[in-house]
Design a protein around this motif. Sequence first.
Motif, PDB file in Angstrom:
ATOM      1  N   ARG A  22       0.828  -1.205   0.000  1.00  0.00           N
ATOM      2  CA  ARG A  22       0.000   0.000   0.000  1.00  0.00           C
ATOM      3  C   ARG A  22       0.864   1.256   0.000  1.00  0.00           C
ATOM      4  O   ARG A  22       0.755   2.106   0.874  1.00  0.00           O
ATOM      5  CB  ARG A  22      -0.952  -0.016   1.200  1.00  0.00           C
ATOM      6  N   HIS A  28      -5.088   0.228  -6.862  1.00  0.00           N
ATOM      7  CA  HIS A  28      -5.969  -0.543  -5.984  1.00  0.00           C
ATOM      8  C   HIS A  28      -5.169  -1.453  -5.074  1.00  0.00           C
ATOM      9  O   HIS A  28      -5.650  -1.879  -4.039  1.00  0.00           O
ATOM     10  CB  HIS A  28      -6.964  -1.334  -6.813  1.00  0.00           C
ATOM     11  N   MET A 134      -7.352 -15.376  -4.462  1.00  0.00           N
ATOM     12  CA  MET A 134      -6.219 -16.244  -4.841  1.00  0.00           C
ATOM     13  C   MET A 134      -6.349 -17.611  -4.192  1.00  0.00           C
ATOM     14  O   MET A 134      -6.838 -17.732  -3.078  1.00  0.00           O
ATOM     15  CB  MET A 134      -4.911 -15.619  -4.377  1.00  0.00           C
ATOM     16  N   HIS A 136      -3.710 -19.657  -3.523  1.00  0.00           N
ATOM     17  CA  HIS A 136      -2.645 -19.658  -2.523  1.00  0.00           C
ATOM     18  C   HIS A 136      -1.609 -18.662  -2.992  1.00  0.00           C
ATOM     19  O   HIS A 136      -1.738 -18.090  -4.074  1.00  0.00           O
ATOM     20  CB  HIS A 136      -2.036 -21.060  -2.349  1.00  0.00           C
TER      21      HIS A 136
ATOM     22  N   PHE B  14      -8.130 -20.497  14.364  1.00  0.00           N
ATOM     23  CA  PHE B  14      -7.849 -19.470  13.361  1.00  0.00           C
ATOM     24  C   PHE B  14      -8.714 -18.221  13.534  1.00  0.00           C
ATOM     25  O   PHE B  14      -8.444 -17.201  12.922  1.00  0.00           O
ATOM     26  CB  PHE B  14      -8.072 -20.025  11.953  1.00  0.00           C
ATOM     27  N   ILE B  18      -4.930 -13.362  11.707  1.00  0.00           N
ATOM     28  CA  ILE B  18      -4.787 -12.919  10.319  1.00  0.00           C
ATOM     29  C   ILE B  18      -4.394 -14.116   9.463  1.00  0.00           C
ATOM     30  O   ILE B  18      -3.451 -14.831   9.775  1.00  0.00           O
ATOM     31  CB  ILE B  18      -3.759 -11.788  10.217  1.00  0.00           C
ATOM     32  N   VAL B  19      -5.174 -14.356   8.423  1.00  0.00           N
ATOM     33  CA  VAL B  19      -4.921 -15.497   7.543  1.00  0.00           C
ATOM     34  C   VAL B  19      -4.500 -14.975   6.166  1.00  0.00           C
ATOM     35  O   VAL B  19      -4.801 -13.840   5.809  1.00  0.00           O
ATOM     36  CB  VAL B  19      -6.176 -16.379   7.410  1.00  0.00           C
ATOM     37  N   VAL B  20      -3.795 -15.793   5.414  1.00  0.00           N
ATOM     38  CA  VAL B  20      -3.383 -15.402   4.068  1.00  0.00           C
ATOM     39  C   VAL B  20      -3.952 -16.414   3.078  1.00  0.00           C
ATOM     40  O   VAL B  20      -4.330 -17.517   3.477  1.00  0.00           O
ATOM     41  CB  VAL B  20      -1.836 -15.317   3.947  1.00  0.00           C
ATOM     42  N   PRO B  21      -4.040 -16.047   1.776  1.00  0.00           N
ATOM     43  CA  PRO B  21      -4.641 -16.955   0.808  1.00  0.00           C
ATOM     44  C   PRO B  21      -4.008 -18.344   0.872  1.00  0.00           C
ATOM     45  O   PRO B  21      -2.799 -18.477   1.011  1.00  0.00           O
ATOM     46  CB  PRO B  21      -4.357 -16.281  -0.525  1.00  0.00           C
ATOM     47  N   LYS B  53      -8.468 -14.334   0.472  1.00  0.00           N
ATOM     48  CA  LYS B  53      -7.956 -12.976   0.662  1.00  0.00           C
ATOM     49  C   LYS B  53      -7.233 -12.891   1.992  1.00  0.00           C
ATOM     50  O   LYS B  53      -7.604 -13.599   2.928  1.00  0.00           O
ATOM     51  CB  LYS B  53      -9.110 -11.976   0.694  1.00  0.00           C
ATOM     52  N   SER B  70      -9.637  -5.187   3.755  1.00  0.00           N
ATOM     53  CA  SER B  70      -9.899  -3.830   3.310  1.00  0.00           C
ATOM     54  C   SER B  70      -9.334  -3.612   1.914  1.00  0.00           C
ATOM     55  O   SER B  70      -8.182  -3.938   1.661  1.00  0.00           O
ATOM     56  CB  SER B  70      -9.243  -2.861   4.285  1.00  0.00           C
ATOM     57  N   GLN B  71     -10.179  -3.100   1.016  1.00  0.00           N
ATOM     58  CA  GLN B  71      -9.740  -2.884  -0.358  1.00  0.00           C
ATOM     59  C   GLN B  71     -10.064  -1.488  -0.848  1.00  0.00           C
ATOM     60  O   GLN B  71     -10.915  -0.822  -0.285  1.00  0.00           O
ATOM     61  CB  GLN B  71     -10.421  -3.879  -1.291  1.00  0.00           C
ATOM     62  N   ARG B  72      -9.397  -1.113  -1.920  1.00  0.00           N
ATOM     63  CA  ARG B  72      -9.722   0.156  -2.563  1.00  0.00           C
ATOM     64  C   ARG B  72     -10.836  -0.046  -3.575  1.00  0.00           C
ATOM     65  O   ARG B  72     -11.509   0.885  -3.955  1.00  0.00           O
ATOM     66  CB  ARG B  72      -8.486   0.684  -3.316  1.00  0.00           C
ATOM     67  N   ARG B  73     -10.972  -1.281  -4.052  1.00  0.00           N
ATOM     68  CA  ARG B  73     -11.932  -1.584  -5.085  1.00  0.00           C
ATOM     69  C   ARG B  73     -13.123  -2.299  -4.453  1.00  0.00           C
ATOM     70  O   ARG B  73     -12.965  -2.996  -3.468  1.00  0.00           O
ATOM     71  CB  ARG B  73     -11.247  -2.503  -6.104  1.00  0.00           C
ATOM     72  N   VAL B  75     -16.446  -4.938  -4.784  1.00  0.00           N
ATOM     73  CA  VAL B  75     -17.145  -5.969  -5.543  1.00  0.00           C
ATOM     74  C   VAL B  75     -18.572  -6.029  -5.013  1.00  0.00           C
ATOM     75  O   VAL B  75     -18.784  -6.296  -3.838  1.00  0.00           O
ATOM     76  CB  VAL B  75     -16.447  -7.340  -5.399  1.00  0.00           C
ATOM     77  N   SER B 224      -6.000   3.431  10.150  1.00  0.00           N
ATOM     78  CA  SER B 224      -5.360   2.300  10.841  1.00  0.00           C
ATOM     79  C   SER B 224      -5.312   2.520  12.357  1.00  0.00           C
ATOM     80  O   SER B 224      -4.428   2.002  13.021  1.00  0.00           O
ATOM     81  CB  SER B 224      -3.953   2.103  10.291  1.00  0.00           C
TER      82      SER B 224
END
Lengths: 243, 242
Positions: A22, A28, A134, A136, B14, B18-21, B53, B70-73, B75, B224
């Motif tokens: 960011r 974006h 995604m 992964h 979990f 914080i989780v990741v893809p 995400k 949190s996104q800028r775009r 859906v 933040s």
Amino acid sequence: MEVDRTDGRTPNQLRPLACSRRILHRAHGSASWSQGDTKVLVAVYGPKAGTKKNENPEKACIEVVWKPKTGQIGKPEREFEMILKRTLQSICVLTVNPNTTTSVIVQVVHDDGALLPCAINAACAALVDAGIPMKHLAVAIFCCLAESGYVILDPTKLEEQKMKAFVYLVFPNSILSVLPEVSSTMKGEPMEHGIITSVTHGAMSENDYFLCLERGRAASAKLSDFLRRSLQSKVPGDSSKAG
Amino acid sequence: MLMEAKPSTSPATFVDKIVVPGDVVLDLSTFTNETIKLGGGLRQDRDAISVMKAGKLKFSKPNKYWVESSQRRYVPCMEETVLGIVVDCKADNFLVDIKGPAIAFLPVLAFEGGTRRNIPKFEVGALVYVRVVKANPGMNPELSCTDAYGKAGEFGLLKDGYMFETSTGLSRMLLSSPTCPLLEELGKQLSFEIAVGLNGRVWVNADSPSTVVVVSNAIMNSESLSGVQQKIMVEKLLQRIK
């Protein structure tokens, strides 16, 4: 086996990594990733409406634009774009937003070896920042085979020029799972041992290739940990660093 | 003892992390005859529920799971309220930009008591507070200016004021209940009107332009910050302008 590297690293040692997300105001999603002096800045725009000609409109499309540090875009850059695009296509879930295009713009800030793997890592962090769905994550590593037959990882530009062969390897990141050990493996091998992308240049024997693969896997665990840690850091603007 | 050993592998480990893809957060084979509801950022792959995400995994009783990010775009999603900008007027629809991948349609009859005779007039560039009623993949989303009962409610044109764009995470925080500390502190001392769209657009209106500036700056700076930090920031800000 003693290997002399100009910067005094051991053959398996990576350069210091740094990642911040960011950082661009209008994109974006954005991320910068550096490995030693190699630094790449990636911006992600989208998903935007519609796909380009010759793309499947029932799936999301990913478009990669490579911006070199100086000069015009040439054949090697086109190849980078293609590899990056294919890699990103395989890690993104393309069916969630059909008939959309996501643009990934890669700006090379400085090239000091291992440029494409650095760009792949940066693009992956930027896609996460943009919230693109995604499957992964991916971590990329550059393995080099020197004249005398030893393997070194993450070479600098100077080392890269002296090599007789090299391979770009992209692995899935190591995931956390609630599933029992057995079911999260594919035919007895853990998920992160799968290969997403493998591109070789130069002549390399089969044994050397497997040696590269083994070293790459070992190093990818470290990269994968770093990527997870930098994505989990609370403030995305904060840069995280690792040795 | 067996009962105590079990939670170490349970999905609860979990939640709020914080989780990741790619992370697998739930194993459906351990569920028996339960219904679970999956929200944004999660997908099912046979018996595994995995993350798409990066964000914080949230769980709400009894059975809802989602990833907060949190996104800028934006859906579009059914039943979400958003701020849209009219980009074109057609015979049947207003075309509205809601920051999504595709332009959204606002049918000219989707207003309270809307008939062919009394079609509202929107100029290009008008800001409207609307509700998403259809959001199917591969189709343009459809909007409505009425609530589920067909009443106009708060929906419709937003006149005057100032609109700025933030991230979807910030707008969700502003809409959270109980009221987020930021708006509560600001509301104690200033009087202003605010409309927050889940697509990351915020509209602020007040009697004096200086109030609008203060409120919008406070919101933009709170991206933040935690609840306590927001309070301190607002207090400092209000002291300075006095």
